[in-house]
Each structure stands twice: as structure tokens, then as C-alpha cells.
Scaffold this active site. Structure first.
Site, PDB file in Angstrom:
ATOM      1  N   ARG A 201       0.810  -1.226   0.000  1.00  0.00           N
ATOM      2  CA  ARG A 201       0.000   0.000   0.000  1.00  0.00           C
ATOM      3  C   ARG A 201       0.841   1.273   0.000  1.00  0.00           C
ATOM      4  O   ARG A 201       0.318   2.374  -0.045  1.00  0.00           O
ATOM      5  CB  ARG A 201      -0.945  -0.014   1.218  1.00  0.00           C
ATOM      6  CG  ARG A 201      -2.114  -0.964   1.056  1.00  0.00           C
ATOM      7  CD  ARG A 201      -2.904  -1.102   2.348  1.00  0.00           C
ATOM      8  NE  ARG A 201      -2.277  -2.035   3.293  1.00  0.00           N
ATOM      9  CZ  ARG A 201      -2.660  -2.189   4.565  1.00  0.00           C
ATOM     10  NH1 ARG A 201      -3.634  -1.445   5.045  1.00  0.00           N
ATOM     11  NH2 ARG A 201      -2.052  -3.052   5.348  1.00  0.00           N
TER      12      ARG A 201
ATOM     13  N   SER B 258      41.258  34.613  -8.914  1.00  0.00           N
ATOM     14  CA  SER B 258      39.991  34.113  -9.441  1.00  0.00           C
ATOM     15  C   SER B 258      40.194  33.231 -10.659  1.00  0.00           C
ATOM     16  O   SER B 258      41.155  33.395 -11.420  1.00  0.00           O
ATOM     17  CB  SER B 258      39.093  35.285  -9.837  1.00  0.00           C
ATOM     18  OG  SER B 258      38.740  35.988  -8.670  1.00  0.00           O
TER      19      SER B 258
ATOM     20  N   GLU C 255      -9.389 -10.084  11.154  1.00  0.00           N
ATOM     21  CA  GLU C 255      -8.891  -9.113  10.170  1.00  0.00           C
ATOM     22  C   GLU C 255     -10.077  -8.467   9.440  1.00  0.00           C
ATOM     23  O   GLU C 255     -11.114  -9.098   9.233  1.00  0.00           O
ATOM     24  CB  GLU C 255      -7.954  -9.813   9.185  1.00  0.00           C
ATOM     25  CG  GLU C 255      -6.653 -10.274   9.824  1.00  0.00           C
ATOM     26  CD  GLU C 255      -5.925  -9.159  10.561  1.00  0.00           C
ATOM     27  OE1 GLU C 255      -5.650  -8.111   9.955  1.00  0.00           O
ATOM     28  OE2 GLU C 255      -5.662  -9.319  11.775  1.00  0.00           O
TER      29      GLU C 255
END
Ligand code: UD1
Ligand code: CA
Length: 479
Positions: free
Chosen positions: A27, A426, A165
Site C-alpha cells: 500500500r 579568481s 482481520e
């Protein structure tokens, strides 16, 4: 049962627990076995084991089957044992499969718990044991307004008759529906219940061997069977009830997770953590947030994370198995996994610290910087757009924007070492293995393939060429 404050302590050698965790969880509609679905970053099964370990210690057996290796892997570091249920023929069959080894290990009193009940606490289990200990077979029940798909407890004159059940329930045979359902926790005297296992059949609506049929068989055999009512509620929104219920669908998982998150955030607030927008803060069960820390939701703090007093975590951060020290700010949209951030640091916004990232005191990692298996020494900075992987970066190093450690040659990873006080211009590519000595300077745009000595200046790029006569370039002539 909930009022009872039973102490949580080891139950003794003749007590054992078995966790039924072999099922698929149809499920859930997921490829993952249900017991590995996560709530606040921890698998469902982990919660169950956490609530059993204080009571049963090493006497815990997990029945595995569907994706057995995955489930076993999720229990790494724990001392539980495993039993393999080849075919998942039902909860009763799971117990049958485990029985022999349980009996052989000298266990006389057994707690059985469905592996899909993550909200049950050690306190709940301890209280159930105290209530049900005298019975030969006891099971925990809760009363809902609507029993839904749960196993239904059938009683006459208050005495238990059976658990039926939902699929097999027939009011003509079993009487009017009540809200009392079976939570999926059982206590068994092994000597008494053992002989009943052979009586289980799969002659029912699901074609499965139901553990719940033991109740009727036990009564037939003259055993003392008891349904212990744990909580009563009008709806499943009540936390005392919700805690007892298994997780079978995404709806149930999310609902349980929300309640867990709420209680964890509230707990943090109550102990002195400044939790802003607590409804959106998610703190895992093993994460520690110290009083005096500040967290703004939405954010997630999972695994073995520690957020120390005086640390700040801004919104939209995910922190897993990481430490954030005092005086450090983790700015918005940062992602930390297995990272260690020292005191007085600044991380992000939009930083990514991957496993093995270590930021020592007062270092800084700014926006769009990724760090993996790399240490930044005290006061080191990588403020913008950088990748630092497999690197040792010394104190007060400055890493310019766009710097990349080229750590991977297609086969192996190599180390980049940048010694203290260096300045990396950089857009530098550092092709590892390579070392930049202390206080060196690397010019912007360099591709560094060889070591740079201390105090040196390295320039590794084409010299700029400037030609006169822009107006007479060939392209222009043709146009
Ligand atoms: C079960 C009970 C039901 C109870 C509910 C509470 C039975 C027959 N029914 O129903 O009365 O109200 O739990 O949540 O037991 N598992 C195995 N091997 C198997 C089948 C299942 O190990 O062959 C494990 C699953 O992984 C799961 C647990 O047992 O962790 C329970 O199984 P599940 O299919 O979820 O039972 P429910 O239908 O919820
Ligand atoms: Ca279930």
C-alpha cells in the site's frame, strides 16, 4: 495504560523481541520496503529498534525477506539478529520462521512487534510488558472511531474472543463492529504459545497465515489471553492513538512524520532553542540542537547532527550528520552532509558541504561553493563559485571566485594542498596532485599543474596580446 510511568530498563536474559519486517508494504506503492521508508531522515525500522534496545538489548531478532540485504544494511552498527523469511506468507508465518532460533536462544518471554510502527516508544513497550506480563498471550489494542483496515478485536462481556482481520470480518458471525483494533504488538509465553503455531492456516480472505489467529487458538487451548487497551480516541488524530498505529500508506507516513516533527520542534523550543516557524522545522530523532542555538524554518536537521549553542541555521537548509559550532551561521539554502563546521564560521547562502568537509574556526564558505573531503584552516575563505575537493587548505588562505581543484583524472582522486596565507586568484584551476606553498600568490586565470614554492608568484596563462588596428581585422574587411 498511558498514565503508567514504567521505568525503562533492561528486562533480563529470558526476554526477547522479534520485529516482523519481511513484508513489502504494497500500500506504499514504493520500490523501497516499507520498513525502510524514512521519517525525519530515519528508517521506520530504526525507530522500532530504538524503542526496543533499551529493554531487550541484544535479544532482538528482525525477520527480513523483501529486499533483505537493504534492510540488513539499514541495521548496520546494531546488535540485532536476522531471520530470513523466504516467502512472505503472512505475519503468522514470519513468527513460525523465527521461532526455532528464538527458542534455541533461551528466550522464554517474547515481545512481537510489527516493523511498521515507528511511533511506539520504549515507554509504551515497557508499560505493555508490565501490563501483559502475567498473561500467556497479550496484545495491545487501541480504540478508534472507525477500525478501518486494522484487525478488529472481538469481545463478549469484556473478554477477548478473537482478532478478526478487516477483510474477514462479518457482523453476522462476529457481532457489531466496535472501534477496538489490534495495534500489532504481542507478548507471548513461549512455552505456552509455541504449540499453537502449527494450528495457523491460510484459510482466510487474504490467503495468509495470520499471527492474530493465535488469539482464538490460545483461548481454545485454555490459555490466559488478554487484549490490553492502550488508548481511546474519537479520531486517529489523537497522538496517543496515532503512536500505536502502523504505517501502511503515504498518507499515514506523512501524518506520523508531521506529528513527530511537531513534537521534536516543540521539545527543542522548550529546552531553549530559538526555533522560528517551528511548524516547518524538522529535527531527526538522533539530531541534537543545543539550547541557545537558533533555527529558522523551513529546514531539516537529520542524522547525528549537532547544532551547538550559539550557532544559527537560517531557512531552507538541510543538515545531515554534521556539526555546526558556536557562533557559526549557516545561511539560507545551504546543504551540509557529514561536514564539520567549527566555531565562528560562515556558510552560504547556497553552499554545499559534502562528506569530509571540515571548516576550522572563523573560516568562510560563500555562495555556490562546493566542498568535499577538504579542510579549510582557520580564517580561510572561499567566498564565491568554487569547487574544493580532496584539498588541504591552510590558515588564512584566500580562494578567489571560480577556483576549481581538478581532483579527478578520470581514474583516481588526487590531493591539492594550499599552505597558509596563500592567495589564489579568481578562475584558477589547480590540477592535482599539486601544492601551493605558504604565502604564495597565484595569478587569476591560471592553470596550475606544478608545485608553487613558498612566497612565489605563479602565473600560468597566456600573456595577453594586444594588436592595433581593430578596424582592419579580416572579418571586418569582408563585411
Ligand atoms: C497487521 C495485523 C492487524 C493489525 C495491524 C496493525 C495481521 C494478520 N494483522 O495487519 O490485525 O491491526 O497489523 O498495524 O497480522 N510481515 C512479515 N512477513 C509477512 C507479512 C508481514 O514480516 O509475511 C511484516 C510486515 O513487514 C509488517 C508487519 O509484518 O512490518 C505487519 O504486516 P502488514 O502487512 O502491515 O499487516 P497489516 O495488514 O497492517
Ligand atoms: Ca501494517
Amino acid at each position: 495504560m498511558k498514565d503508567l510511568q514504567t521505568p525503562i530498563r533492561p528486562l533480563g536474559e529470558h526476554w526477547g523481541a522479534v520485529v516482523l519486517a519481511a513484508g513489502k508494504g504494497t500500500r506504499m506503492y514504493s520500490q523501497r520496503p516499507k520498513v525502510l521508508m524514512e521519517l525525519l531522515g530515519e528508517p521506520v525500522l530504526g525507530y522500532v529498534l530504538d524503542s526496543l534496545e533499551p529493554l531487550f538489548g541484544e535479544n532482538i531478532t528482525v525477520v527480513i525477506g523483501h529486499e533483505a540485504d537493504l534492510v540488513r544494511g539499514a541495521c548496520a552498527g546494531r546488535s540485532c539478529r536476522f531471520v530470513h523469511q523466504e516467502q512472505q506468507l503472512g505475519t503468522g508465518h514470519a513468527l513460525q520462521v523465527a521461532w526455532e532460533s528464538l527458542a534455541a536462544s533461551g528466550i522464554r518471554k517474547l515481545l512481537v512487534i510489527n516493523g511498521d510502527t515507528p511511533l511506539v516508544t520504549a515507554q509504551d513497550v515497557a508499560a505493555f510488558v508490565e501490563y501483559g506480563e502475567e498473561a500467556d498471550l497479550a496484545f495491545l489494542t487501541v480504540s478508534l472511531r472507525d477500525p478501518g483496515a486494522f484487525g478488529r478485536v472481538v469481545r463478549s462481556n469484556g473478554k477477548v474472543n478473537a482478532i478478526i482481520e478487516a477483510k474477514d470480518f462479518d457482523p453476522e458471525t462476529h457481532g457489531p463492529t466496535t472501534g477496538e483494533i489490534n495495534a500489532g504488538l504481542y507478548l507471548m509465553d513461549m512455552t505456552r504459545v509455541g504449540p499453537l503455531l502449527d494450528k495457523l492456516t491460510d484459510d482466510n480472505a487474504s490467503g495468509e497465515y495470520y499471527i492474530t489467529d493465535l488469539v482464538a487458538h490460545g483461548l481454545d487451548a485454555g490459555l490466559r489471553v488478554e487484549g490490553v487497551l492502550a488508548a481511546v480516541a474519537g479520531t486517529a488524530e489523537d497522538y496517543d492513538v496515532l503512536r500505536m498505529l502502523g504505517i501502511n500508506s503515504p498518507v499515514e507516513l506523512v501524518r506520523a512524520e508531521a506529528r513527530l516533527a511537531e513534537s521534536r520542534a516543540q521539545e527543542a523550543l522548550n529546552t531553549g532553542v530559538l526555533v522560528r516557524w517551528p511548524e516547518s522545522v524538522r529535527i531527526g530523532p538522533h539530531a541534537v540542537v543545543e539550547p541557545g542555538a537558533e533555527i529558522t524554518g523551513p529546514c531539516e536537521i537529520y542524522g547525528r547532527s549537532v547544532i551547538r549553542s550559539g550557532a544559527r541555521v537560517e531557512s531552507h537548509c538541510v543538515i545531515i550528520d554534521s556539526t555546526v559550532d558556536a557562533g557559526t551561521s549557516v545561511h539560507s539554502f545551504s546543504h551540509l552532509q557529514s561536514a564539520s563546521v567549527g566555531p565562528g564560521c560562515s556558510v552560504g547562502p547556497y553552499a554545499r558541504l559534502r562528506p569530509g568537509a571540515v571548516l576550522e574556526e572563523h573560516s568562510k564558505v560563500g555562495n555556490f561553493v562546493e566542498v568535499k573531503k577538504a579542510t579549510l584552516g582557520p580564517g580561510a575563505k572561499a567566498s564565491h563559485l568554487t569547487y574544493l575537493g580532496d584539498a588541504a587548505i591552510g590558515a588564512k588562505v584566500n580562494i578567489g571566485a571560480g577556483t576549481i581543484t581538478c581532483n579527478y583524472d578520470g581514474k583516481n582522486k588526487h590531493l591539492t594542498t594550499i599552505e597558509e596565507g596563500s592567495f589564489i586568484g579568481s578562475n584558477t584551476a589547480l590540477v592535482a596532485p599539486v601544492t601551493v606553498g605558504a604565502h604564495a600568490l597565484v595569478a587569476a586565470g591560471s592553470v596550475i599543474t606544478r608545485d608553487v614554492p613558498e612566497n612565489a608568484l605563479a602565473v600560468a596563462r597566456c600573456r595577453q596580446t594586444v594588436l592595433p588596428g581593430r578596424g582592419t581585422m579580416p572579418d571586418d574587411e569582408t563585411s
